[in-house]
Design a protein around this motif. Structure first.
Motif, mmCIF file in Angstrom:
data_model
loop_
_atom_site.group_PDB
_atom_site.id
_atom_site.type_symbol
_atom_site.label_atom_id
_atom_site.label_comp_id
_atom_site.label_asym_id
_atom_site.label_seq_id
_atom_site.Cartn_x
_atom_site.Cartn_y
_atom_site.Cartn_z
ATOM 1 N N ASN A 1 -79.045 -16.098 -36.255
ATOM 2 C CA ASN A 1 -79.903 -15.002 -35.743
ATOM 3 C C ASN A 1 -80.116 -15.051 -34.235
ATOM 4 O OD1 ASN A 1 -80.148 -13.971 -38.322
ATOM 5 N ND2 ASN A 1 -81.955 -15.226 -38.770
ATOM 6 N N GLU B 1 -79.405 -14.108 -30.425
ATOM 7 C CA GLU B 1 -78.784 -13.003 -29.675
ATOM 8 C C GLU B 1 -77.802 -13.636 -28.698
ATOM 9 O OE1 GLU B 1 -79.046 -9.626 -29.334
ATOM 10 O OE2 GLU B 1 -80.334 -9.378 -31.085
ATOM 11 N N LYS C 1 -75.510 -10.263 -32.608
ATOM 12 C CA LYS C 1 -76.412 -11.231 -33.237
ATOM 13 C C LYS C 1 -75.606 -12.045 -34.249
ATOM 14 C CE LYS C 1 -80.761 -11.179 -35.814
ATOM 15 N NZ LYS C 1 -81.719 -10.286 -36.440
#
Length: 597
Positions: free
Chosen positions: A235, A237, A251
């Motif tokens: 998760n 970025e 992501k």
């Protein structure tokens, strides 16, 4: 700062020296499999083609645990046609295991993969495999390995490599030949001792180099690579630094590491880990996954240029669409685009018209394997004769040259030299081991290799072993004569009959048996003379109501010569095509009508 609980290593060797079998033994002895788990032989060769041919085509990652250390192993292909796979694998490891057959010694691929490893300044462990062979010559092979290192300008510190003697099939490794070892423990110990732990800073900016791609029906594209710096979490970025310099934010949806033959879910990827990540649509090999706030891309992976090209076009024969599921040019284009995503060593461009594509690769075998994979997926296509890609250097045309090594019985040396002389081959070296076999080394233009294998096998009664390797460019060597025979071409459509075949078999070798459907312009045999000959292969015996004075003689047909895909590609001339469908391989003229040829 290094991550001491990890070792990343690639296994490199010539084709058939036992890489995949040794990885099997390492997996079994590291306790990855349950006691009752059924494991196929050569477990890493996962696709059908690899199993059938007994060769590795795609580089694959696996991981084993030895004590507290995780060893990530990359199994690489041995053919130079798949050299792009080897070059990428070397980018993400910290050392290599160079495997050499105890009888055959170093061969062209050994030279190729070792030169790449020395360029990358990777430490080596030399493994002499198959020590149980009755014709093993272990000490001589070790001397040949030292000669090869010296020949490739290795530094003095690179010459002090550890040597391990193994029998991959039995799963035994020894530090000396007298060693009583019964397992691979000495090999695992050497890897941990001699291969450095991955360097990198887990607190620095994230840098992960993508060296391979995979595809999952559930997660889409997976990027396989190594974390050089920083830490990666699910998760997160991140930014993908594209080859053209642009940044693309995404992501990470899944993180996997490799254990045995399985992918294992991970929450965190640390420095030195080899991981597969999901959520990265549109990523390609050589790009960097880096921090979105402070992007720092790594250098791109350089891959050698392709040297050979073939034209793939849609199947325009009268039998088109009978067997295949995908027959249109759009299907063909989509499939080639999909291949480009995961195979960086091929290039595709349009070739005069919307229905034909020029596919460029590293060798005939690589392109033949691509065609075979497409054929099994239900595609129909026509392919032309392989042509080499020339280069202009200082205003002069240069063509690719290959180093060809032929191993043959000593009574065939004359035939081999004569055959290669006609193809502009220059003999560089001749070694007689005194075992009845001689090793010959030639420099030969790549063009001279097209169609050579089948002729060589005939001339040496199937005893020659040939291996070739790209060896730079050389000035254009002039014309090379192609096959000395013509084709027998069907002049009308219909079913072949035994009566017609019986009368034609004196004219040359037939490629078809009786009772097969043929069409006008299809090549049904090889003419013994150098010109093409139109023949009526569907002719039936006229039946009359007159009694013959003698009974019909039983006709004896010579069994047809059935060509496989590689033989068909080698056989054709410039005005001929190979028609490839899921169930058949046919040869045909580009122009089917006899009166237009």
């Amino acid at each position: 700062m290094s991550n001491n609980s990890i070792r990343n290593i690639a296994i490199i060797a010539h084709v058939d020296h036992g890489k995949t079998t040794l990885v099997d033994a390492m997996l079994k002895q590291s306790g990855i499999f349950r006691a009752n788990e059924e494991v196929a032989e050569r477990a890493m060769d996962s696709n059908d083609l690899e199993r059938e041919r007994g060769i590795t085509i795609l580089a694959k990652a696996t991981g084993v645990r030895y004590g507290e250390t995780k060893i990530n192993i990359i199994d690489t292909p041995g053919h130079s046609d798949f050299g792009g796979e080897v070059e990428r694998a070397l980018k993400i490891v910290d050392g290599v295991m160079l495997l050499v057959d105890a009888s055959e010694g170093p061969l062209p691929q050994t030279r190729y993969v070792l030169s790449k490893a020395l360029e990358a300044k990777l430490p080596q462990i030399v493994v002499i495999n198959k020590i149980d062979r009755p014709d093993a010559r272990i000490q001589e092979v070790l001397n040949e390995v030292y000669d090869l290192f010296i020949d490739l300008d290795a530094h003095e510190d690179q010459l002090s490599f550890p040597v391990i003697y193994t029998n991959g099939k039995a799963g035994i490794a020894k530090l000396t030949l007298e060693d009583p070892s019964e397992n691979l423990q000495p090999l695992f110990e050497s890897i941990i001792k001699h291969i450095p732990a991955p360097a990198g800073d887990s607190e620095a900016v994230l840098q992960m180099l993508v060296a391979n791609l995979d595809y999952s029906d559930y997660l889409g594209r997976l990027a396989i690579g190594r974390v050089f710096n920083g830490t990666l979490r699910v998760n997160d970025e991140v930014a993908i630094a594209k080859l053209d310099g642009s940044l693309h934010k995404t992501k990470i949806t899944k993180l996997y590491s490799f254990e045995g033959l399985k992918r294992v879910d991970e929450a965190v990827g640390r420095t030195g880990d080899i991981l597969a990540i999901a959520g990265v649509e549109g990523i390609t090999i050589g790009e960097t996954v880096t921090s979105a706030e402070n992007p720092q891309p790594l250098a791109h992976i350089q891959i050698d240029e392709p040297t050979i090209a073939m034209t793939f076009s849609i199947n325009t024969s009268p039998f088109s669409g009978r067997e295949g599921q995908y027959v249109t040019s759009r299907n063909l284009r989509d499939r080639l685009d999909k291949e480009l995503l995961t195979n960086v060593s091929i290039k595709v461009e349009e070739a005069g018209g919307p229905d034909a594509y020029k596919v460029m690769g590293r060798g005939e075998l690589q392109l033949a394997i691509l065609i075979e994979m497409m054929r099994r997926e239900g595609f129909e296509l026509a392919v032309g004769k392989p042509e080499i890609l020339t280069k202009q250097i200082n205003g002069k045309t240069h063509e690719p040259q290959e180093l060809l090594v032929i191993d043959c019985p000593d009574n065939f040396v004359g035939v081999v030299i004569e055959k290669l002389g006609a193809r502009k081959g220059k003999m560089e070296k001749m070694i007689n081991h005194g075992s009845g076999r001689v090793r010959l080394e030639f420099l030969i233009p790549s063009r001279g290799l097209i169609g050579l294998r089948s002729e060589m096998m005939t001339d040496t009664k199937g005893t020659a072993i040939m291996n070739s390797l790209f060896h730079g460019y050389v000035e254009w060597q002039g014309d090379i004569s192609s096959r000395p025979t013509g084709s027998l071409i069907a002049d009308r459509a219909g079913r072949t009959t035994g009566y017609a075949l019986f009368n034609l078999q004196e004219r040359g070798d037939m490629f078809v048996g009786s009772g097969l459907e043929v069409y006008e312009g299809m090549i049904v045999g090889e003419n013994a003379r150098d010109s093409d000959l139109d023949v009526n292969i569907v002719k039936e015996k006229k039946l009359t109501n007159m009694r013959a004075s003698s009974a019909d003689e039983a006709i004896r047909l010579v069994p047809p010569r059935l060509l496989n895909l590689e033989q068909a590609i080698e056989f054709i001339r410039d005005d001929e095509l190979v028609e490839v469908t899921p169930q058949s391989i046919r040869l045909r003229k580009k122009i089917l009508k006899g009166n237009q040829r």
